[in-house]
Structure formats: C-alpha cells, structure tokens
Design an enzyme around this catalytic site. Structure first.
Site, PDB file in Angstrom:
ATOM      1  N   GLU A  42      61.948  45.366  11.935  1.00  0.00           N
ATOM      2  CA  GLU A  42      61.201  44.689  13.162  1.00  0.00           C
ATOM      3  C   GLU A  42      59.841  44.241  12.866  1.00  0.00           C
ATOM      4  O   GLU A  42      59.646  43.054  13.030  1.00  0.00           O
ATOM      5  CB  GLU A  42      61.091  45.802  14.293  1.00  0.00           C
ATOM      6  CG  GLU A  42      62.569  46.185  14.833  1.00  0.00           C
ATOM      7  CD  GLU A  42      62.972  47.712  14.100  1.00  0.00           C
ATOM      8  OE1 GLU A  42      63.785  48.306  14.716  1.00  0.00           O
ATOM      9  OE2 GLU A  42      62.535  47.941  13.149  1.00  0.00           O
TER      10      GLU A  42
ATOM     11  N   LYS B 289      54.055  51.662   7.968  1.00  0.00           N
ATOM     12  CA  LYS B 289      53.544  52.621   7.144  1.00  0.00           C
ATOM     13  C   LYS B 289      54.334  52.178   5.453  1.00  0.00           C
ATOM     14  O   LYS B 289      53.928  52.288   4.555  1.00  0.00           O
ATOM     15  CB  LYS B 289      53.951  53.858   7.431  1.00  0.00           C
ATOM     16  CG  LYS B 289      53.824  55.089   6.427  1.00  0.00           C
ATOM     17  CD  LYS B 289      54.291  56.338   6.931  1.00  0.00           C
ATOM     18  CE  LYS B 289      54.282  57.443   6.000  1.00  0.00           C
ATOM     19  NZ  LYS B 289      54.448  58.739   6.562  1.00  0.00           N
TER      20      LYS B 289
ATOM     21  N   GLY C  96      53.962  58.617  11.028  1.00  0.00           N
ATOM     22  CA  GLY C  96      53.693  57.439  11.749  1.00  0.00           C
ATOM     23  C   GLY C  96      53.264  57.812  13.080  1.00  0.00           C
ATOM     24  O   GLY C  96      52.414  57.158  13.961  1.00  0.00           O
ATOM     25  N   ARG C  97      53.836  58.939  13.725  1.00  0.00           N
ATOM     26  CA  ARG C  97      53.863  59.253  14.937  1.00  0.00           C
ATOM     27  C   ARG C  97      52.541  59.777  15.212  1.00  0.00           C
ATOM     28  O   ARG C  97      51.939  60.284  16.315  1.00  0.00           O
ATOM     29  CB  ARG C  97      54.857  59.932  15.718  1.00  0.00           C
ATOM     30  CG  ARG C  97      55.257  61.196  14.840  1.00  0.00           C
ATOM     31  CD  ARG C  97      56.606  61.760  15.420  1.00  0.00           C
ATOM     32  NE  ARG C  97      57.152  62.744  14.749  1.00  0.00           N
ATOM     33  CZ  ARG C  97      57.830  62.724  13.415  1.00  0.00           C
ATOM     34  NH1 ARG C  97      58.032  61.496  12.916  1.00  0.00           N
ATOM     35  NH2 ARG C  97      58.370  63.706  12.713  1.00  0.00           N
TER      36      ARG C  97
ATOM     37  N   HIS D   8      57.018  57.388  44.473  1.00  0.00           N
ATOM     38  CA  HIS D   8      57.934  56.724  45.369  1.00  0.00           C
ATOM     39  C   HIS D   8      59.165  56.203  44.419  1.00  0.00           C
ATOM     40  O   HIS D   8      59.885  54.918  44.887  1.00  0.00           O
ATOM     41  CB  HIS D   8      57.151  55.510  45.700  1.00  0.00           C
ATOM     42  CG  HIS D   8      55.994  55.959  46.707  1.00  0.00           C
ATOM     43  ND1 HIS D   8      55.962  56.026  48.152  1.00  0.00           N
ATOM     44  CD2 HIS D   8      54.584  56.275  46.324  1.00  0.00           C
ATOM     45  CE1 HIS D   8      54.892  56.192  48.574  1.00  0.00           C
ATOM     46  NE2 HIS D   8      54.193  56.428  47.533  1.00  0.00           N
TER      47      HIS D   8
ATOM     48  N   GLU E   9      60.953  62.754  18.553  1.00  0.00           N
ATOM     49  CA  GLU E   9      61.299  62.489  17.184  1.00  0.00           C
ATOM     50  C   GLU E   9      60.824  63.475  16.301  1.00  0.00           C
ATOM     51  O   GLU E   9      61.526  63.753  15.129  1.00  0.00           O
ATOM     52  CB  GLU E   9      60.357  61.025  16.766  1.00  0.00           C
ATOM     53  CG  GLU E   9      60.840  60.378  15.338  1.00  0.00           C
ATOM     54  CD  GLU E   9      60.151  59.182  15.147  1.00  0.00           C
ATOM     55  OE1 GLU E   9      60.753  58.108  15.715  1.00  0.00           O
ATOM     56  OE2 GLU E   9      59.137  58.927  14.357  1.00  0.00           O
TER      57      GLU E   9
ATOM     58  N   LYS F 109      68.873  52.589  10.988  1.00  0.00           N
ATOM     59  CA  LYS F 109      68.691  51.353  10.066  1.00  0.00           C
ATOM     60  C   LYS F 109      69.388  51.285   9.084  1.00  0.00           C
ATOM     61  O   LYS F 109      69.914  50.077   8.830  1.00  0.00           O
ATOM     62  CB  LYS F 109      66.937  51.830   9.411  1.00  0.00           C
ATOM     63  CG  LYS F 109      65.826  52.058  10.600  1.00  0.00           C
ATOM     64  CD  LYS F 109      64.800  52.441   9.653  1.00  0.00           C
ATOM     65  CE  LYS F 109      63.651  52.902  10.758  1.00  0.00           C
ATOM     66  NZ  LYS F 109      62.127  53.179   9.855  1.00  0.00           N
TER      67      LYS F 109
END
Length: 564
Positions: free
Chosen positions: A217, A211, A272-273, A389, A358, A517
């Site tokens: 990263e 964005k 973003g999400r 399990h 978030e 960041k």
C-alpha cells in the site's frame, strides 16, 4: 502438535484457579462491593505518571484481586518486563528485542545491547528530526521553487499511520498554524484523490513511512504521489525538497531515489505498532514542534519508569492487564469497548485495535502449543458523547456484558455554555448506569409518576429495565497535553505486553498480517491476466476474480487525475 512444557502445565494450574474464581464472580453485585467492601477504594484506584485509574467498578472482590497478583507472579511478568527493557530477545519467532522504550529513554542513561550503546543512535536520530522539523516550521526548508511548506502528506499504513494520525489529532491545539498534516494509508485510489485536491505540489512535503519499504500500500501510494509531484513541474533534482523517507530499510529508500540526508532510519527492534516514538513520529514533530514532541516522550518515559519500578499491586499497566484477563473469564465477552470522552482522542480506539489485537490475537503459546484459554477480545469504540447515541443501547440492555473503559480528559478551557461539565457528567453517568441499572419496580414507579395509567405502566415497564451489574473502568488524564498523551499511550503499550506474558504468547510478532500479503499477490496477477484463473485457486475466489476482471475491463477512462 507441540506438547505443553512443564512451565506451561504449572502455570495452567494457577490460571485454572483464577478461572474458577471468575466463574463464581457472576453472583457478585458490583454496586454492593463499591458501597460496602472494606478497603476497596484504596485497592482499586491507582496513580501513574500523572494519570488516575479508577478500577472500583470491577466485578471482583479484594480477595480476587489478591489472587490475580499471584497469577502475575506465576507468569513472571516482572521478569519479562525487565528482560524487555534491558534489550533481551523477547520476540522469539523473529529473534529480536522489543525496545520501543529506548526511543524515549533519557539519552544520558546508556543502554548497552550486544556491546553497543543504543542511546547514541536514538539521540542522533532525534537530533536530526528536531533540526529538520525546525527548518520546515520556521521556513528555512522550502520547496524546490522556494515556496513555504504548508502541507505534509504522511504515506504509511498500520503502525506507520495510526499512531502519528492519533497524535496529530489529539495534540491539534499545539499544531503549527501553517503546517497541515494529511495521512494517506489506504490503497484505494479515491483516498489520494481526496487529499490531492487540497494540495499544491510546490508547497507539499511528503513523508514516506515504511519499516520494511516493501509494504504494497505504501509503495504504490508513494509512486502515485511522486508522479503527481513530477506532473506538477518538479524535476528529479527538485524532488529532494519534497520527499523524505522513514524506514528500517535504508537501501530500499535509496533505491526509491532518496538521498541519505532525506532518510530517517529506525531499527528493526522497533515494532510498527510501537513506533510512534521513533522517526515514524516525524509528521507529529512537524506538527507540534520539537518541544511538544519532547514533552510527549517525557510523558511516556514517566510511564516507563512507573512500569519498571512499581510493585504489581500499584502497577497501572499490569493492573489493567489483570483486569482484562479477569473480564475475559468472568463475563464470557469477546469485546472491550474503549470510549474516550474527549473528541481529540476519537482515534484512540482505532490505535488500540492495532496495538492490542495485532499483538495479542494469537492462539499459540510461546512454546508453539495450542492455547488452552481465550485471548484477545475485540477492541472497539467511539468518542463520547456521540457513542451514547449509537451503541450504548446494546451496552446497557443487550444480552452480552462488555467491560467498558472510559478515558476522560478535562477540557482545557472553561466553556460559557457549560459543555465541559456536561461532557464529564455524561461519562460518569454512563458508568453509574452500567453498574446500577434500573429494576422493574423502579421503572414502573417512574412511569406512574409521569402520569401513565397503571395497566399501561405494567406493559411498558419491562422494556425500560436495565439489568446493571456491568463493569467499567476510568482512566483520567486531567487535561490532554503532550505529556499526558505520551503517558496514556505508554500505559496501553505496557498493558499489551503484560497481557501477552499473562496469556503466554509473543506480543511482538504478527504472522497473521503477513499471510494476507502473501495471498494477495497471485490474486492481483490473476485480475490483470487474461484466461482462467490458476486451477489451484478455490472456486469461490476464481469466480469472483472473473466477475471483478469483467467490471475492471468495462470501466470507461475518466482521464488521468494525477495529471490534473
């Protein structure tokens, strides 16, 4: 410290009444309510955009539910909803609307915000995406040497990765047989090494999704992959056939070397999400095709219509939000497990972690005052039956109670071995076991029936007791299709926003992400620089920097893997 506003004080009184009710609910038997409360099934089951919600195993009465509806009214949830969907500035700290619903709105229905019809821009981007995806899929778009595209690498992180990754895996039955999509998110060099080994640069298309175009990263991974393309014999002119960008920062993408033809923009009013429905969904469209993507948008649009029009009592996202508030108060649990009994949805818990935590992991209200109540619990989970399990032992017999959400999808094809029915039976059995448990007398009687001696049964039976009275809910999709998948994700998006309004927080900013960041930059510089770390750093960080720097310097160079 900011003092509570009059609105906050008035709402606090209503919220405190709900908290008192929730404390008293500890004495309620869920099983007794399910079996005997008049009208319960009608009040606690809902239909929404093709999904079925069964909320009957909640530890609350019908009267408690009615009180929760009053809480939603006191929070003006429907007014906030309407403001969000018409494009008002609901993200106050960043001065932005939150218009992810516009991305799947019918383009024939104008949405005018600040004098501009946003649907023209949305439709133009979707048209460009459809054209590009069709050309890649049918072979008209090829690599610089004329090779068909066989692999797509999506470089992004957070919302630029979790939603598209979930969608590509969930809708794998609709994937193009030639085009395989890979996701590179983590900055750990080993992640790219593992993906790179599967690729031919001349048949690879890279989608850089960011964005801001400043996420470290994504930026570093994009540089590494561009270097790999060049080392594979693709010159700068040929890179245009192998690199595209998805961003709200078009200037940043241009500076990276992309042409406008290779840039798919989206606006800063898309969080973003919440961005899967935008150009961020390009790898999904490349995988399942424009028609599949349109069906996914249609499913989400149907949930939007439900959210916008259904009254509170029948509104599925609002109801999920109200139950989440109640469980937080009644159980004292800081955990919300989500268990999809559908392997294709195994990434759903990870997607929901970002979407909900978030958005709502906040401790300050919309007025800037400290919150007087607990907010977002930890969202986690794994696909059933695998989960049974591993951690279901703690869900059944642990000291804490966690409200489990089961997400069910009917396998699309009959299974000769009957695994389809076994899968669904296990989901319902887990919900039943959590509710009913198993008492001491029943456990002892079962042991005796198995031939265990009475004294040994007395010793073992306490270890087999399940307390029960543990709430759960079921979200049933029917079969998993692009449309039902779209509706499911939109359901959780709207639940997230409704929770924010109920807790009086801003669900659309994420300053906690930004802090890390900012702090990482000076630490990275210290790892690369000689001498003692900056004296302003705390002693623990400084000591670890020195140790890590020594380990970094002691490495032997195994070669240049990107040139291999």
């Amino acid at each position: 410290m900011t003092a509570p506003s009059p609105q906050a004080i008035a709402y606090r009184a209503v919220f405190d009444g709900i908290a008192a009710r929730a404390s008293a609910a500890e004495r309620l038997s869920i099983g007794a309510l399910v079996r005997g409360e008049p009208g319960r099934r009608a009040q606690f089951t809902l239909e929404a955009a093709g999904l079925h919600l069964d909320l009957t195993r909640a530890q609350m009465t019908v009267d408690d539910l009615t009180a929760l509806f009053e809480l939603a009214r006191a929070a003006d949830v429907t007014a906030h909803r309407d403001a969000m969907m018409r494009g008002a500035t609901v993200n106050a700290t960043e001065g932005r609307p939150a218009l992810h619903t516009a991305l799947r709105r019918d383009p024939a229905r104008p949405l005018v915000v600040d004098g501009t019809d946003l649907m023209r821009e949305v439709d133009e981007t979707l048209t460009r995406m459809r054209d590009f995806a069709s050309r890649v899929r049918d072979g008209r778009w090829r690599g610089a040497r004329g090779r068909l595209i066989t692999d797509v690498v999506n470089i992004g992180i957070g919302g630029s990765q979790l939603g598209p990754l979930l969608a590509c895996e969930a809708l794998r039955d609709w994937a193009h047989p030639r085009v395989q999509v890979h996701f590179l998110s983590n900055i750990d060099p080993g992640c790219w090494d593992a993906i790179r080994a599967q690729l031919d640069p001349h048949a690879t298309l890279v989608v850089v999704a960011s964005k801001s175009w400043r996420t470290i990263e994504t930026a570093r991974n994009a540089e590494a992959v561009r270097r790999w393309l060049r080392s594979g014999g693709i010159d700068d002119a040929g890179l245009a056939r192998h690199l595209v960008g998805v961003t709200a920062n078009v200037a940043g993408a241009r500076a990276f070397g992309l042409s406008d033809e290779a840039i798919f923009p989206f606006r800063d009013w898309v969080g973003g999400r919440f961005s899967l429905w935008s150009a961020i969904g390009l790898p999904v469209m490349l995988s399942i095709g424009p028609d599949g993507f349109d069906r996914m948008l249609a499913g989400a649009r149907a949930m939007d219509e439900h959210f916008a029009t259904a009254p509170i009592a029948q509104n599925a996202p609002i109801r999920l939000a109200l139950h989440s508030v109640w469980n937080r108060l009644a159980l004292g649990s800081n955990s919300e497990p989500v268990i999809p009994y559908c392997d294709a949805l195994r990434r759903l818990p990870a997607f929901l972690q970002q979407l909900q935590m978030e958005s709502n992991g906040k401790s300050t209200d919309v007025d800037g005052a400290p919150l007087p109540w607990q907010t977002m619990p930890i969202v986690w989970g794994e696909a059933g039956t695998d989960a049974q399990h591993s951690f279901f032992q703690a869900l059944h017999q642990g000291t804490s109670r966690h409200p489990v959400e089961f997400v069910l999808a009917v396998p699309p094809r009959p299974d000769p071995e009957g695994r389809d029915r076994t899968l669904l039976a296990n989901a319902l059995a887990q919900a039943e076991g959590l509710m009913n448990g198993r008492g001491l007398a029943e456990s002892r009687a079962e042991l005796i029936a198995q031939g265990v001696a009475p004294d040994q049964a007395d010793r073992i039976a306490p270890h087999r007791v399940h307390a029960g009275n543990r709430p759960s809910s079921v979200v049933l999709l029917g079969t998993l299709t692009p449309a039902s998948f779209g509706a499911l994700l939109a359901l959780y998006e709207h639940k997230t926003a409704a929770l924010g309004w109920l807790w009086r927080i801003n669900s659309f900013d994420q300053w906690g992400v930004e802090l890390g960041k900012q702090l990482a930059g000076p630490i990275e510089a210290a790892l690369a620089a000689p001498g003692a770390p900056d004296g302003a750093m705390d002693p623990s960080t400084a000591a670890l920097i020195l140790r890590l720097r020594a380990l970094l310097e002691a490495r032997t160079d195994p070669g240049a893997p990107d040139a291999a």
